[in-house]
Design a protein around this motif. Structure first.
Motif, PDB file in Angstrom:
ATOM      1  N   TYR A  31      -4.578 -34.596  -1.250  1.00  0.00           N
ATOM      2  CA  TYR A  31      -5.459 -35.040  -0.164  1.00  0.00           C
ATOM      3  C   TYR A  31      -4.933 -34.590   1.200  1.00  0.00           C
ATOM      4  CZ  TYR A  31      -2.900 -39.296   1.481  1.00  0.00           C
ATOM      5  OH  TYR A  31      -2.000 -40.189   2.023  1.00  0.00           O
ATOM      6  N   LEU A  32      -3.605 -34.471   1.352  1.00  0.00           N
ATOM      7  CA  LEU A  32      -3.084 -33.926   2.603  1.00  0.00           C
ATOM      8  C   LEU A  32      -3.478 -32.465   2.769  1.00  0.00           C
ATOM      9  CD1 LEU A  32       0.528 -35.412   2.936  1.00  0.00           C
ATOM     10  CD2 LEU A  32      -1.450 -35.870   4.396  1.00  0.00           C
ATOM     11  N   GLU A  35      -7.022 -32.469   3.906  1.00  0.00           N
ATOM     12  CA  GLU A  35      -7.184 -32.908   5.291  1.00  0.00           C
ATOM     13  C   GLU A  35      -6.708 -31.866   6.296  1.00  0.00           C
ATOM     14  OE1 GLU A  35      -6.683 -37.791   5.068  1.00  0.00           O
ATOM     15  OE2 GLU A  35      -4.958 -36.536   5.502  1.00  0.00           O
ATOM     16  N   ILE A 213      -7.095 -29.561  13.779  1.00  0.00           N
ATOM     17  CA  ILE A 213      -6.399 -30.802  13.461  1.00  0.00           C
ATOM     18  C   ILE A 213      -5.245 -31.039  14.426  1.00  0.00           C
ATOM     19  CG2 ILE A 213      -5.026 -31.971  11.670  1.00  0.00           C
ATOM     20  CD1 ILE A 213      -6.633 -30.334   9.624  1.00  0.00           C
ATOM     21  N   GLU A 282     -15.663 -34.140  -0.544  1.00  0.00           N
ATOM     22  CA  GLU A 282     -14.830 -33.672   0.562  1.00  0.00           C
ATOM     23  C   GLU A 282     -13.356 -33.746   0.173  1.00  0.00           C
ATOM     24  OE1 GLU A 282     -13.027 -32.312   3.595  1.00  0.00           O
ATOM     25  OE2 GLU A 282     -15.213 -32.261   3.587  1.00  0.00           O
ATOM     26  N   GLY A 284     -10.775 -33.610   1.935  1.00  0.00           N
ATOM     27  CA  GLY A 284      -9.975 -34.332   2.914  1.00  0.00           C
ATOM     28  C   GLY A 284     -10.363 -35.782   3.036  1.00  0.00           C
ATOM     29  N   SER A 285     -10.830 -36.381   1.941  1.00  0.00           N
ATOM     30  CA  SER A 285     -11.347 -37.749   1.985  1.00  0.00           C
ATOM     31  C   SER A 285     -10.262 -38.808   1.930  1.00  0.00           C
ATOM     32  CB  SER A 285     -12.345 -37.976   0.845  1.00  0.00           C
ATOM     33  OG  SER A 285     -11.763 -37.705  -0.417  1.00  0.00           O
ATOM     34  N   GLY A 286      -8.995 -38.408   1.988  1.00  0.00           N
ATOM     35  CA  GLY A 286      -7.919 -39.363   2.148  1.00  0.00           C
ATOM     36  C   GLY A 286      -7.307 -39.853   0.848  1.00  0.00           C
TER      37      GLY A 286
END
Length: 486
Positions: A31-32, A35, A213, A282, A284-286
């Motif tokens: 996930y990182l 993101e 970012i 997505e 990058g959804s955490g």
């Protein structure tokens, strides 16, 4: 008490790799990457593993093997009289407890999702149903508590039997099976329809996204992840160095463990990132990414109920091997500092970790309004931030300074310990880089990362958090600067 030892070299490598390979690889890394721009973040992360991760890991192993103690007593054993290096042990002690305060909860999620797959909850489920199921779990404190406490009890149960008869035997089985299942799932993922775009995202750097970012945020995140994924900075690796004989040099062992760790993180990304694109999720959804993405794969896959259960079982294995390793570190604190027996320490530590895990569990429901590090954050985010972004890099800084400064253990003694035995030797000509280069990099990125993270939250938040960062950094520098008695 006689110090325990590993039964074999492969046992040491797999146990140490099991400590490094955990939710940092299979949960946090994908996930990182999503993101922070995919391959752009990954390249920086790999660079930090090479130029910083391996030297710090080597320092931890060397201190542990030379002292024959955990972080709780290692500095007292090796430091010159009158110095303050032993004060930095509290970074490792506090970091180990804080890490388990949220790590146990995420590991519990993985075991619960394994159970849900076995039960068939995701058979034919759509994306919205999967998302709703994750939200329902977070809102149900008793359910999260049950699965967290099951894993805590199982982890300390293994530690009860010691290194060779408990941790080493279990890690060998879990790690071997984990490698096999992840290769199979990664191959399956990249051949999904629509996964090609995800593979490109994962392999081709997007420096434009990185600039959006914030370059400082990405670099700080990559460095913190490198420390987190290797479990360096809080003595979690040092304890296994203390159980290691001198037959093999430490450089080759550190390199082997880093390669295994990187392999699993890379495979986890190949499983999750292409699947995100294939199913329109997505990347990058955490932190919830793995619990939203993976169930969608198996809901559409022939035999998905079985494969889903196996996948989450082996994710649990990855988390569980780290859990057991850090539990062993915590147990060793009592054994080394207080002279307790292993069994007494296991019982007391089990009770303490169970109690300390409760705030993280409640942070998603009862304490959901508590948002300590920005809007939408939780108790877990605060605990993760303190460990990943503070204690791991600062603890690593302390080890580097201790192994290189004349008023510490010193470069010559460190190098002799690291290179004792057969195998790859650490180059003596890297002294300047290890002594000054890596510490300077850590300090600059640490402070820059704080500034980038909190400058967008207003002056008050920036000043408050920057003061916190400077105090923590100043503590390590003070301990390193204290001179021995003449």
């Amino acid at each position: 008490m006689k110090r325990e030892k590993f039964g074999s070299r492969i046992g040491f490598i797999l146990v140490s790799a099991g400590c490094a390979i955990g939710i940092g690889n299979v949960w946090k890394f994908p996930y990182l990457a999503g993101e922070m721009g995919g391959a752009a973040f990954i390249l920086i992360y790999l660079l930090f593993l090479l130029i910083m991760g391996i030297p710090v890991l080597l320092c931890e192993f060397a201190i542990g093997r030379a002292s024959r103690y955990s972080i709780a007593e290692a500095f007292e054993t090796l430091e010159p009289e009158g110095t303050k290096w032993h004060w930095t042990k509290w970074i490792g002690i506090l970091g180990s407890y804080l890490l388990m305060m949220f790590y146990t909860t995420v590991a519990g999620w993985m075991l619960y999702y394994c159970f849900r797959n076995i039960r068939g909850d995701f058979a034919g489920a759509g994306t919205k149903e999967v998302e709703a199921g994750f939200s329902q779990m977070l809102g149900n404190a008793p359910v999260m508590g049950l699965w967290t406490f099951i894993l805590i009890a199982a982890g300390f149960g293994i530690c009860w039997f010691g290194i060779q008869n408990g941790i080493e035997k279990v890690s060998k089985v879990m790690m071997s099976v984990l490698f096999l299942i992840m290769i199979v799932l990664a191959v399956r993922s990249v051949f999904l329809e629509g996964a090609g775009e995800g593979v490109r995202f994962y392999l081709i750097p997007d420096f434009q996204k990185m600039q959006e970012i914030g370059i400082g945020n990405v670099i700080f995140g990559a460095m913190s992840q490198a420390f987190f994924t290797l479990s360096i900075g809080i003595g979690a690796m040092m304890i296994f160095g203390s159980y290691l004989g001198k037959e093999r040099s430490l450089t080759g062992e550190a390199l082997s463990i880093t390669i295994l760790d990187t392999f699993v993180a890379t495979m986890a990304g190949f499983i999750i990132i292409p699947t995100c694109f294939a199913y329109g999720i997505e990347p990058g959804s955490g932190p919830s990414l793995i619990f939203l993405t993976i169930p969608n794969i198996f809901a559409q896959m022939p035999g998905g109920q079985l494969w889903g259960a196996l996948f989450f079982l082996f994710l649990t294995f990855a988390a569980f091997t780290t859990l057991v390793a850090v539990f062993e570190n915590i147990i060793s604190f009592d054994i080394d500092m207080l002279g307790w027996s292993r069994k007494k320490s296991v019982v007391v530590s089990l009770i303490l970790i169970t109690i300390l895990s409760v705030p993280c569990i409640l942070g998603f429901n009862v304490l959901a309004d508590f948002q300590p590090v920005g809007a939408g954050s939780s108790v877990m985010d605060l605990e993760d931030f303190i460990v990943s972004n503070n204690l791991l890099p600062l603890g690593s800084l302390g080890y580097l300074l201790f192994c290189t400064r004349k008023n510490g253990w010193g470069w010559e003694k460190f190098l002799a310990e690291a290179n004792a035995g057969k195998g790859l030797k650490f180059p003596a000509w890297l002294k300047g880089y290890v002594s000054y280069g890596i510490p300077l990099i850590i300090m600059i990125i640490y402070l820059k990362g704080y500034y980038d993270k909190f400058s967008v939250m207003g002056t008050a938040a920036l000043v408050g958090w920057m003061t916190f960062a400077v105090v923590l950094l100043g503590f390590v520098v003070y301990c390193a600067a204290a001179r021995k008695k003449s």
